[in-house]
Scaffold this active site. Structure first.
Site, PDB file in Angstrom:
ATOM      1  N   GLY A 246       2.972  -0.672   8.816  1.00  0.00           N
ATOM      2  CA  GLY A 246       4.351  -0.440   8.394  1.00  0.00           C
ATOM      3  C   GLY A 246       4.356  -0.340   6.885  1.00  0.00           C
ATOM      4  CG  HIS A 247       1.993   1.791   5.011  1.00  0.00           C
ATOM      5  ND1 HIS A 247       0.900   2.605   4.865  1.00  0.00           N
ATOM      6  CD2 HIS A 247       1.514   0.632   5.539  1.00  0.00           C
ATOM      7  CE1 HIS A 247      -0.184   1.975   5.285  1.00  0.00           C
ATOM      8  NE2 HIS A 247       0.161   0.785   5.706  1.00  0.00           N
TER       9      HIS A 247
ATOM     10  CD  GLN B 120      -3.845  -1.927  10.385  1.00  0.00           C
ATOM     11  OE1 GLN B 120      -4.799  -1.185  10.471  1.00  0.00           O
ATOM     12  NE2 GLN B 120      -2.633  -1.518  10.677  1.00  0.00           N
TER      13      GLN B 120
ATOM     14  CE  LYS C  71      -2.017  -1.499   3.766  1.00  0.00           C
ATOM     15  NZ  LYS C  71      -1.523  -2.887   3.831  1.00  0.00           N
TER      16      LYS C  71
HETATM   17  P1  GDP Z   1       2.150  -2.144   3.085  1.00  0.00           P
HETATM   18  O1  GDP Z   1       2.039  -2.373   4.542  1.00  0.00           O
HETATM   19  O2  GDP Z   1       0.950  -2.612   2.328  1.00  0.00           O
HETATM   20  O3  GDP Z   1       2.514  -0.714   2.734  1.00  0.00           O
HETATM   21  O4  GDP Z   1       3.356  -3.052   2.571  1.00  0.00           O
HETATM   22  P2  GDP Z   1       4.803  -3.177   3.272  1.00  0.00           P
HETATM   23  O5  GDP Z   1       5.585  -1.970   2.939  1.00  0.00           O
HETATM   24  O6  GDP Z   1       4.651  -3.567   4.684  1.00  0.00           O
HETATM   25  O7  GDP Z   1       5.364  -4.469   2.543  1.00  0.00           O
HETATM   26  C1  GDP Z   1       5.533  -4.516   1.144  1.00  0.00           C
HETATM   27  C2  GDP Z   1       7.012  -4.798   0.854  1.00  0.00           C
HETATM   28  O8  GDP Z   1       7.158  -5.165  -0.504  1.00  0.00           O
HETATM   29  C3  GDP Z   1       7.891  -3.567   1.044  1.00  0.00           C
HETATM   30  O9  GDP Z   1       9.158  -3.994   1.475  1.00  0.00           O
HETATM   31  C4  GDP Z   1       7.964  -2.976  -0.359  1.00  0.00           C
HETATM   32  O10 GDP Z   1       9.172  -2.247  -0.583  1.00  0.00           O
HETATM   33  C5  GDP Z   1       7.955  -4.232  -1.205  1.00  0.00           C
HETATM   34  N1  GDP Z   1       7.330  -4.096  -2.528  1.00  0.00           N
HETATM   35  C6  GDP Z   1       6.269  -3.328  -2.894  1.00  0.00           C
HETATM   36  N2  GDP Z   1       5.932  -3.555  -4.184  1.00  0.00           N
HETATM   37  C7  GDP Z   1       6.800  -4.494  -4.626  1.00  0.00           C
HETATM   38  C8  GDP Z   1       6.955  -5.181  -5.882  1.00  0.00           C
HETATM   39  O11 GDP Z   1       6.222  -4.978  -6.836  1.00  0.00           O
HETATM   40  N3  GDP Z   1       7.972  -6.098  -5.963  1.00  0.00           N
HETATM   41  C9  GDP Z   1       8.792  -6.373  -4.920  1.00  0.00           C
HETATM   42  N4  GDP Z   1       9.741  -7.290  -5.090  1.00  0.00           N
HETATM   43  N5  GDP Z   1       8.663  -5.755  -3.730  1.00  0.00           N
HETATM   44  C10 GDP Z   1       7.678  -4.837  -3.584  1.00  0.00           C
HETATM   45  P1  IMO Z   2       0.043  -2.768   7.158  1.00  0.00           P
HETATM   46  O1  IMO Z   2      -0.686  -1.452   7.105  1.00  0.00           O
HETATM   47  C1  IMO Z   2       0.073  -6.906   8.460  1.00  0.00           C
HETATM   48  C2  IMO Z   2      -1.864  -7.832  12.275  1.00  0.00           C
HETATM   49  C3  IMO Z   2      -1.003  -8.268  13.442  1.00  0.00           C
HETATM   50  C4  IMO Z   2      -1.956  -9.209  14.125  1.00  0.00           C
HETATM   51  C5  IMO Z   2      -3.310  -8.520  13.948  1.00  0.00           C
HETATM   52  C6  IMO Z   2      -3.741  -7.688  15.134  1.00  0.00           C
HETATM   53  O2  IMO Z   2       1.521  -2.634   7.203  1.00  0.00           O
HETATM   54  O3  IMO Z   2      -0.456  -3.693   6.099  1.00  0.00           O
HETATM   55  P2  IMO Z   2      -2.960  -5.345  16.104  1.00  0.00           P
HETATM   56  O4  IMO Z   2      -1.636  -4.897  16.652  1.00  0.00           O
HETATM   57  O5  IMO Z   2      -3.449  -4.527  14.967  1.00  0.00           O
HETATM   58  O6  IMO Z   2      -3.995  -5.501  17.173  1.00  0.00           O
HETATM   59  O7  IMO Z   2      -2.687  -6.830  15.549  1.00  0.00           O
HETATM   60  O8  IMO Z   2      -3.162  -7.682  12.811  1.00  0.00           O
HETATM   61  N1  IMO Z   2      -1.486  -6.535  11.664  1.00  0.00           N
HETATM   62  C7  IMO Z   2      -0.895  -6.418  10.464  1.00  0.00           C
HETATM   63  N2  IMO Z   2      -0.458  -7.351   9.601  1.00  0.00           N
HETATM   64  N3  IMO Z   2       0.159  -5.612   8.121  1.00  0.00           N
HETATM   65  C8  IMO Z   2      -0.294  -4.654   8.961  1.00  0.00           C
HETATM   66  O9  IMO Z   2      -0.348  -3.349   8.612  1.00  0.00           O
HETATM   67  C9  IMO Z   2      -0.825  -5.034  10.215  1.00  0.00           C
HETATM   68  N4  IMO Z   2      -1.332  -4.368  11.267  1.00  0.00           N
HETATM   69  C10 IMO Z   2      -1.745  -5.299  12.141  1.00  0.00           C
HETATM   70  O10 IMO Z   2       0.158  -8.916  13.011  1.00  0.00           O
HETATM   71  O11 IMO Z   2      -2.000 -10.440  13.443  1.00  0.00           O
HETATM   72 MG    MG Z   3       3.129  -3.218   6.102  1.00  0.00          MG
END
Ligand code: GDP
Ligand code: IMO
Ligand code: MG
Length: 429
Positions: free
Chosen positions: A40-41, A223, A16
């Site tokens: 965590g984005h 999430q 995201k």
């Molecule tokens: P979010 O929580 O939905 O914002 O996603 P996160 O940032 O937690 O996890 C997504 C991970 O995948 C991050 O480390 C991004 O840098 C990485 N990522 C996003 N898009 C791509 C993609 O198209 N390919 C690869 N290999 N990694 C990606």
């Molecule tokens: P983003 O925005 C993945 C999960 C936790 C746990 C459950 C409840 O980066 O996609 P909480 O602390 O919210 O009460 O935990 O939800 N969880 C996530 N899993 N990505 C997240 O956020 C999450 N935020 C919470 O691991 O299973």
């Molecule tokens: Mg994340």
């Protein structure tokens, strides 16, 4: 012209942050509307990697960031995150960030309760991030939360602390955890007040003005639908509604302002924390996806569980949250796999389902039914146009569209901001 809401269509971490950062170049304002610093984005821009938990991802593009009333705000975590990104050269001031004055706060006691309850659950733990998200939302609904604007009224804070401590210290003592002292909490909040109050405002007014001026608003979900407190794999969910409809209530705008609903989905599936995951792979292929996809939680540092794309699950997410287009990410992680599987439904006690039923026992017993597809030998990594994709990869994407009943609007082929293929501009509605 439409506004756009970006939401996760699986169990989180779909990318995201990357997609919001990419789309933010086309928007004026980016708004977080639920969740907290459990998110965590990750944004990769050239040689900089930003890991944002509470700050709207649009800040990296220099766009106005708004934290809506639907978010639970930990003021300590907020200031720490601001300091972290400022060390990376990004300035965050009340000119670039506004926070809803009616946003509820996360206090240190919320994290303590979260952790104490998880410890007490033992094997049945949810696997929360331990950041106090659930307890803070509980206090909001119980009408005892301290909200951002309250920090300007010491007497309000003192009275609310009495009620909060009566409730939480009883529980903490029962769980055998240390209790909290009113004066220390009060002093801590009063010290934080002058540092966070400058960000506070009735953000609904600013959003209303933006809407009337035709400024594009991008709503950034945290999430995902399968972690939604109503529609997810309850009780293994987070404590907020993560569906796009929440963007309206969580920002203070009408439902018509939310606009195009863009669901983000990985080309496979991951989950952190406990709970059902019918397409999970506990074999070498699962380990390979985890390694290639760098599947480690940003917040928890835990390895993410990995599995095949579950089209039945994403289809359900599409339906319950009104997803109009999918952004499919991490297609590159599947490069070179000889065979791919797509979950198309579940067998539960001999019966075939196209959706995941609500009862937790049935969810735990659900065995995925698969469709098998040939993989591709070429590379999709870093592809920036549809024409650069191997034919078989295109077939995989097309099959996902059919099975999820949603068109693929965007494709992401690496963590890097510009390695993105736009099939259709979501802001065009
Ligand atoms: P979010 O929580 O939905 O914002 O996603 P996160 O940032 O937690 O996890 C997504 C991970 O995948 C991050 O480390 C991004 O840098 C990485 N990522 C996003 N898009 C791509 C993609 O198209 N390919 C690869 N290999 N990694 C990606
Ligand atoms: P983003 O925005 C993945 C999960 C936790 C746990 C459950 C409840 O980066 O996609 P909480 O602390 O919210 O009460 O935990 O939800 N969880 C996530 N899993 N990505 C997240 O956020 C999450 N935020 C919470 O691991 O299973
Ligand atoms: Mg994340």
């Amino acid at each position: 012209m439409a506004n756009v809401a970006v939401i996760g269509a699986q169990w989180g971490d779909e990318g995201k942050g990357k997609v919001v950062d990419w789309l933010a170049s086309r928007a004026g304002i980016v708004v977080r509307f639920q969740g907290g610093h459990n998110a965590g984005h990750t944004l990769v821009v050239g040689n900089q990697t930003y890991k944002l938990s509470l700050l709207p991802s649009g800040l990296v593009r220099g766009k106005l960031g708004i934290i809506g009333n639907g978010v639970v705000v930990d003021p300590e975590a907020l200031l720490a995150e601001i300091a972290r990104v400022e060390a990376q050269g990004l300035k965050v001031t009340p000119e670039s960030l506004r926070i809803a004055e009616n946003a509820p706060l996360i206090l240190p006691l919320h994290a303590a309760i979260d952790r104490a309850r998880e410890a007490a659950r033992g094997d049945r733990k949810i696997g929360t991030t331990g950041r106090g998200i659930g307890p803070a939302y509980e206090d909001k609904v119980a009408r005892r939360a301290i909200r951002l604007a309250d920090l300007a009224e010491p007497e309000t804070v003192a009275a609310k602390l009495d009620e909060l401590l009566l409730h939480h210290n009883t529980l903490l003592a029962g769980l055998g955890a240390p209790v909290f002292e009113k004066q220390a909490l009060f002093d801590q909040l009063m010290a934080l007040a002058p540092r966070v109050l400058p960000f506070a405002e009735p953000v609904w007014e600013r959003l209303d003005a933006a809407r009337r001026a035709g400024t594009r608003i991008l709503f950034e979900g945290a999430q995902a639908v399968m972690l939604d407190v109503d529609h997810g794999t309850y009780p293994f969910v987070t404590s907020s509604n993560t569906v796009a409809a929440t963007a309206a209530a969580g920002a203070g705008v009408g439902p018509g302002t939310v606009g195009f609903v863009l669901g983000i989905a990985k080309a496979y599936a991951t989950r952190v924390g406990s709970g059902p995951f019918p397409t999970e792979l506990t074999d070498a292929t699962g380990a390979l996806l985890g390694e290639r996809g760098a599947e480690f939680g940003v917040v928890t540092g835990r390895p993410r569980r990995c599995g095949w794309f579950d089209a039945a699950l994403v289809r359900q997410a599409v339906k319950v949250s009104g997803i109009q287009g999918l952004a499919l990410t991490k297609l590159d992680v599947l490069d070179g796999l000889a065979e791919l599987k797509i979950g198309v439904g579940y067998r539960i006690d001999g019966e075939l389902f196209r959706r995941l039923p609500a009862a937790p026992g049935a969810q735990a017993r659900a065995v995925a039914e698969y469709e098998v597809m040939e993989g591709w030998s070429g590379s999709t990594r870093g592809a920036r146009s549809w024409a650069d994709l191997p034919a078989q990869a295109v077939k995989y994407v097309r099959r996902i569209e059919e099975l999820t009943e949603a068109p693929v609007t965007l494709l992401s082929t690496s963590p890097e901001r510009d390695d993105t293929i736009m099939v259709r501009d979501p802001f065009e509605g």
